[in-house]
Design a protein around this motif. Structure first.
Motif, short mmCIF file in Angstrom:
data_model
loop_
_atom_site.label_atom_id
_atom_site.label_comp_id
_atom_site.label_asym_id
_atom_site.label_seq_id
_atom_site.Cartn_x
_atom_site.Cartn_y
_atom_site.Cartn_z
N ASN A 1 -8.58 -12.71 -1.94
CA ASN A 1 -8.60 -12.39 -0.52
C ASN A 1 -7.22 -11.94 -0.07
O ASN A 1 -6.25 -12.69 -0.20
CB ASN A 1 -9.02 -13.61 0.30
CG ASN A 1 -8.99 -13.33 1.80
OD1 ASN A 1 -9.44 -12.27 2.24
ND2 ASN A 1 -8.46 -14.25 2.59
N VAL A 2 -7.12 -10.70 0.41
CA VAL A 2 -5.87 -10.19 0.96
C VAL A 2 -5.95 -10.33 2.48
O VAL A 2 -6.83 -9.77 3.12
CB VAL A 2 -5.63 -8.72 0.57
CG1 VAL A 2 -4.31 -8.23 1.15
CG2 VAL A 2 -5.63 -8.56 -0.95
N TYR B 1 -10.27 -3.56 0.55
CA TYR B 1 -10.50 -4.61 -0.45
C TYR B 1 -11.73 -5.44 -0.11
O TYR B 1 -12.43 -5.93 -1.00
CB TYR B 1 -9.29 -5.54 -0.51
CG TYR B 1 -8.04 -4.93 -1.08
CD1 TYR B 1 -8.04 -4.33 -2.33
CD2 TYR B 1 -6.84 -4.97 -0.37
CE1 TYR B 1 -6.88 -3.77 -2.86
CE2 TYR B 1 -5.67 -4.43 -0.90
CZ TYR B 1 -5.70 -3.83 -2.13
OH TYR B 1 -4.55 -3.29 -2.66
N ARG B 2 -12.00 -5.60 1.17
CA ARG B 2 -13.12 -6.45 1.59
C ARG B 2 -14.44 -5.68 1.65
O ARG B 2 -15.49 -6.19 1.27
CB ARG B 2 -12.84 -7.03 2.99
CG ARG B 2 -11.54 -7.79 3.07
CD ARG B 2 -11.33 -8.32 4.48
NE ARG B 2 -10.00 -8.92 4.60
CZ ARG B 2 -9.54 -9.51 5.68
NH1 ARG B 2 -10.30 -9.58 6.77
NH2 ARG B 2 -8.33 -10.03 5.71
N ASP C 1 0.87 -1.18 0.00
CA ASP C 1 0.00 0.00 0.00
C ASP C 1 0.90 1.22 0.00
O ASP C 1 2.06 1.16 0.42
CB ASP C 1 -0.94 0.00 1.21
CG ASP C 1 -0.20 0.22 2.52
OD1 ASP C 1 0.03 1.38 2.90
OD2 ASP C 1 0.16 -0.79 3.17
N VAL D 1 -6.22 -2.95 3.66
CA VAL D 1 -6.65 -4.32 3.44
C VAL D 1 -8.17 -4.43 3.58
O VAL D 1 -8.84 -5.09 2.78
CB VAL D 1 -5.95 -5.28 4.42
CG1 VAL D 1 -6.57 -6.68 4.35
CG2 VAL D 1 -4.46 -5.36 4.10
N GLU E 1 -10.08 -1.81 12.23
CA GLU E 1 -9.71 -3.22 12.24
C GLU E 1 -10.37 -3.93 13.42
O GLU E 1 -10.92 -5.02 13.27
CB GLU E 1 -8.19 -3.34 12.34
CG GLU E 1 -7.67 -4.76 12.45
CD GLU E 1 -6.18 -4.80 12.69
OE1 GLU E 1 -5.55 -5.81 12.33
OE2 GLU E 1 -5.63 -3.82 13.27
N ASN F 1 -4.66 1.38 -4.41
CA ASN F 1 -5.83 0.76 -3.78
C ASN F 1 -7.10 1.59 -4.00
O ASN F 1 -8.19 1.05 -4.17
CB ASN F 1 -5.53 0.59 -2.29
CG ASN F 1 -6.70 0.17 -1.44
OD1 ASN F 1 -7.59 0.97 -1.18
ND2 ASN F 1 -6.70 -1.08 -0.98
N LEU G 1 -4.54 -10.03 6.45
CA LEU G 1 -3.73 -9.20 7.32
C LEU G 1 -2.60 -10.06 7.91
O LEU G 1 -2.70 -11.29 7.91
CB LEU G 1 -4.59 -8.61 8.43
CG LEU G 1 -5.49 -7.45 7.99
CD1 LEU G 1 -6.59 -7.20 9.02
CD2 LEU G 1 -4.67 -6.19 7.78
N GLY H 1 -1.40 -8.24 3.05
CA GLY H 1 -1.17 -6.81 3.10
C GLY H 1 -0.91 -6.38 4.53
O GLY H 1 -1.27 -7.10 5.47
#
Length: 326
Positions: free
Chosen positions: A188-189, A172-173, A94, A169, A223, A127, A191, A163
């Motif tokens: 799927n990235v 992305y989800r 990133d 990250v 997170e 991103n 953590l 990532g």
């Protein structure tokens, strides 16, 4: 059609200068980071700081990491035997950790190697998080389509994508799923803690010494909210590495990505820090606190006289290095 045209025009051209800079930051800073010493000299001086605050509206621009993070991906993934793929990861960069927090990236890649895995750093792909934050939704959609297409193509190799920064990250989800829907694909990235948990049974466990110092985890607020197991995951991982970690429930650090660098939000950003993170840092000390978010560590650096705060993965790396020395 007219409404759509006007909306795109407004998003692209009728916004404050600081919004236009933020919109393009993921595209521009990696290029500027090719000359980190020069860019730091040009941007981190009293004159530039004054102009940035008054003209642009940004405060306390972070320094670019010196040396810059090198490109490490040099081999074709398709040529890797199946056995080597199972012992590899694909690191998804990133813009922020790549440019401003390169040592943490380097430490993660070193940890991966010490654990017996081979890290490949993928070609950098913006991103779009900053575009989304500032409401440039048309540009964000285009960026997300390109990034999702690339990540879907490399995920076909069956190698875990990992990532580092939670905000990026999670984008992305969360944001990708909402905006792209079926076009997102199924990549799927992970953590760092998610990947470490997936291979923990392959890593020899170390006992926590009786006189071990306690470290305190201050997790990224987004997170912790969207991945409720964050605290327990890191406590389990570091216990496996022989490190005593205790999670501390804190609120927002006040940086919140770009928010804390906006001059109009500066005092509010500092106030948020003093309400939550400040007392915890004062009680335990920066040396005994770790944080998962880049923006969080950046806020601590600003508020605690440039004290550097570690990522929890760096505690695992220290444990591995100390074991090798013995």
């Amino acid at each position: 059609f007219r409404a759509r045209f006007l909306n795109i025009y407004y998003q692209r051209y009728s916004r404050p200068l600081k919004d236009l800079i933020v919109r393009n930051i993921e595209q521009t800073v990696p290029l500027a980071a090719s000359f980190p010493r020069l860019m730091n000299a040009l941007s981190l001086n009293p004159v530039s700081d004054f102009l940035t605050r008054k003209v642009v509206g940004f405060a306390d621009a972070p320094a670019m990491s010196v040396p810059a993070l090198p490109e490490l991906l040099s081999e074709k993934l398709g040529t890797l035997p199946e056995e080597e793929r199972r012992k590899s990861i694909l690191f998804v960069e990133d813009a922020f950790t790549r440019v401003y927090d390169a040592p943490v990236v380097a430490h993660f890649l070193k940890l991966v190697k010490l654990l017996g895995f081979r890290p490949f750093v993928l070609r950098y792909m913006p991103n779009g998080k900053t575009q989304h934050v500032k409401g440039f939704l048309h540009e964000f959609y285009q960026t997300a389509v390109r990034a999702a297409g690339y990540l879907n193509s490399v995920s076909a190799y069956g190698i875990p994508l990992v990532g580092l920064d939670p905000a990026m990250v999670i984008c992305y989800r969360d944001e990708y799923t909402k905006v792209l829907k079926d076009l997102r694909g199924d990549f799927n990235v992970m953590l760092p803690q998610e990947w470490l948990l997936s291979v923990l049974d392959q890593i020899p466990a170390k006992a926590i010494p009786e006189n071990a110092e306690t470290y305190y985890l201050l997790a990224h607020c987004q997170e912790r909210t969207l991945i409720p197991s964050t605290h327990a995951d890191w406590e389990k991982i570091l216990a496996h590495f022989g490190v005593k970690l205790k999670a501390v429930p804190v609120g927002c650090c006040g940086m919140a990505g770009i928010y804390g660098h906006d001059s109009s939000h500066l005092e509010q950003s500092k106030k948020l820090y003093s309400m939550s993170w400040g007392p915890v840092i004062a009680k335990h000390g920066v040396d005994h606190c770790v944080a998962t978010g880049y923006s969080c560590r950046s806020q601590v650096y600003r508020m605690e006289n440039r004290a550097v705060m570690l990522h929890p993965l760096e505690l695992a790396l220290k444990s591995m290095e100390s074991a090798q020395e013995k």
